[in-house]
Design a protein around this motif. Structure first.
Motif, mmCIF file in Angstrom:
data_model
loop_
_atom_site.group_PDB
_atom_site.id
_atom_site.type_symbol
_atom_site.label_atom_id
_atom_site.label_comp_id
_atom_site.label_asym_id
_atom_site.label_seq_id
_atom_site.Cartn_x
_atom_site.Cartn_y
_atom_site.Cartn_z
ATOM 1 N N VAL A 213 -12.346 112.075 -53.729
ATOM 2 C CA VAL A 213 -13.057 110.919 -54.730
ATOM 3 C C VAL A 213 -11.959 110.407 -55.556
ATOM 4 C CG1 VAL A 213 -14.594 111.404 -56.777
ATOM 5 C CG2 VAL A 213 -15.170 112.598 -54.805
ATOM 6 N N ARG A 214 -12.276 109.046 -55.797
ATOM 7 C CA ARG A 214 -11.684 108.394 -56.794
ATOM 8 C C ARG A 214 -12.600 107.851 -57.576
ATOM 9 N NH1 ARG A 214 -6.390 104.275 -56.266
ATOM 10 N NH2 ARG A 214 -5.630 106.361 -56.117
ATOM 11 N N VAL A 225 -16.469 107.142 -56.482
ATOM 12 C CA VAL A 225 -16.686 106.753 -54.906
ATOM 13 C C VAL A 225 -16.037 107.853 -54.228
ATOM 14 C CG1 VAL A 225 -15.776 105.083 -53.053
ATOM 15 C CG2 VAL A 225 -16.550 104.190 -55.394
ATOM 16 N N ALA A 226 -16.831 108.337 -53.183
ATOM 17 C CA ALA A 226 -16.349 109.426 -52.247
ATOM 18 C C ALA A 226 -15.441 108.517 -51.097
ATOM 19 C CB ALA A 226 -17.462 109.930 -51.526
ATOM 20 N N VAL A 227 -14.577 109.077 -50.616
ATOM 21 C CA VAL A 227 -13.651 108.514 -49.615
ATOM 22 C C VAL A 227 -13.653 109.387 -48.517
ATOM 23 C CG1 VAL A 227 -11.535 107.538 -49.220
ATOM 24 C CG2 VAL A 227 -12.226 107.416 -51.209
ATOM 25 N N ILE A 250 -20.982 107.572 -55.449
ATOM 26 C CA ILE A 250 -21.486 108.909 -56.101
ATOM 27 C C ILE A 250 -21.515 109.000 -57.481
ATOM 28 C CG2 ILE A 250 -20.642 110.116 -53.783
ATOM 29 C CD1 ILE A 250 -18.496 111.379 -55.534
ATOM 30 N N HIS A 251 -22.232 110.222 -58.188
ATOM 31 C CA HIS A 251 -22.165 110.386 -59.492
ATOM 32 C C HIS A 251 -21.462 111.755 -59.741
ATOM 33 C CE1 HIS A 251 -24.887 107.087 -60.683
ATOM 34 N NE2 HIS A 251 -25.602 107.467 -59.526
ATOM 35 N N THR A 302 -18.419 99.115 -52.120
ATOM 36 C CA THR A 302 -19.792 99.806 -52.412
ATOM 37 C C THR A 302 -20.583 99.521 -53.658
ATOM 38 O OG1 THR A 302 -18.682 101.263 -54.478
ATOM 39 C CG2 THR A 302 -18.453 102.033 -52.314
ATOM 40 N N GLY A 303 -19.929 98.362 -54.350
ATOM 41 C CA GLY A 303 -20.884 97.716 -55.556
ATOM 42 C C GLY A 303 -20.883 98.508 -56.731
ATOM 43 N N ALA A 304 -20.035 99.686 -56.958
ATOM 44 C CA ALA A 304 -19.960 100.242 -58.182
ATOM 45 C C ALA A 304 -19.347 99.490 -59.187
ATOM 46 C CB ALA A 304 -19.123 101.669 -57.847
#
Length: 319
Positions: A213-214, A225-227, A250-251, A302-304
């Motif tokens: 996760v970053r 974001v999960a990688v 992700i959250h 991802t659009g985050a």
């Protein structure tokens, strides 16, 4: 008065480009400063007054008064570029003078920093990071640092799940004319020899990750974001396998975000890019925080809304 956000970054910095565009979209004045422009293509003029430095900073494209700089987004940046006609000693002198003149004036201004260069420099010390992470309660791998081969072998032997080596600072190593990137690598006990005496080495418990996760964390928010690797396997160091990765916004757990924000506060950072490993049982383990880590490609994938987080921090906006 024209309030300005100064973005200190290279002209090809993807994060800086997104932040500049978003600030302009919001109607803010935002100016890029690439340190390689200085001093040949940029200049400062300062007069010390009763309340501090008065004057201006001129880039190849615009001029900003010191008093108008209300926030600074500080990224990693190319070094200053003194004139090529200088000899080695003159260039070294000029580089130091540039750093302490421009850096000193900017550091003295009553601005909002994301993040202050002094705090960013302190945060580069990985042993300091790990100590603070432990103090705020972030889960950590078992870690050993030292240059005693016998003690290093003992640590490696005690790690039932395996051990990895991680460089403490320098990620690049040169061998004559070749330069290579130092990745995280597994270590066996029979590889520990007298070379360990040359410098302290960092060995850590091997975390068998399901994915990484970053997370971009600020004092007021977090985007994560999960990688994951295609095919389900996780890599020890995903920097060497970008073409095999997939991403999912992700959250992070509220408690994990809160502890990460506590760590930022302890390091006097306004933001940081946190790297975690997530095991198959769901445990999230802290690896490191990078004060100027890359995140633009994760937003693109991802659009985050990571740009929004940074711009809100720079302008004092609340979400």
């Amino acid at each position: 008065m024209s309030e300005t956000v100064l973005v200190v970054a290279s002209v090809d910095d993807g994060e800086a480009d997104r932040v500049l565009n978003e600030l302009h979209r919001r109607g803010h004045k935002a100016v890029l400063l690439d340190l390689s422009w200085f001093p040949q293509h940029a200049r400062i003029v300062g007069q010390l007054g009763a309340s501090g430095w008065e004057g201006h900073l001129a880039t190849p494209y615009t001029t900003i008064r010191f008093e108008d700089i209300r926030a600074v987004y500080h990224r990693r940046c190319p070094p200053f570029e003194p004139a090529s006609t200088m000899n080695e000693h003159e260039r070294r002198f000029a580089m130091v003078e540039n750093r302490f003149a421009l850096g000193g004036i900017l550091a003295s201004l009553p601005t909002r920093w994301i993040s202050h260069p002094a705090a960013m420099a302190d945060a580069e010390y990985k042993p300091l990071q790990l100590a603070i992470a432990a103090q705020v309660g972030l889960p950590l791998p078992d870690t050993w640092i030292g240059n005693d081969p016998e003690r290093a072998r003992s640590f490696v032997t005690d790690q039932a799940n395996g051990t990895v080596y991680k460089a403490l600072m320098h990620k690049l190593v040169s061998d004559q004319s070749a330069v290579g990137l130092i990745h995280t690598n597994t270590v066996d006990v029979d590889e520990i020899d007298e070379r360990v005496r040359a410098a302290p080495h960092q060995f850590q418990e091997l975390i068998h990750a399901d994915h990484d996760v970053r997370a971009l964390v600020t004092r007021n928010g977090c985007e994560a974001v999960a990688v994951r690797a295609h095919g389900g396997k996780a890599f020890l160091d995903h920097r060497h396998h970008y073409e095999e990765l997939r991403y999912e916004r992700i959250h992070l757990d509220y408690d994990l975000v809160a502890r990460s924000q506590q760590m930022l506060a302890r390091l006097n950072l306004a933001s940081g890019v946190f790297d975690f490993a997530v095991t198959s049982t769901g445990e999230t383990v802290f690896h490191e925080v990078n004060p100027a880590g890359q995140w633009a490609w994760l937003e693109e994938e991802t659009g985050a809304p990571m740009t929004t987080l940074i711009c809100d921090a720079l302008t004092g906006a609340t979400t």
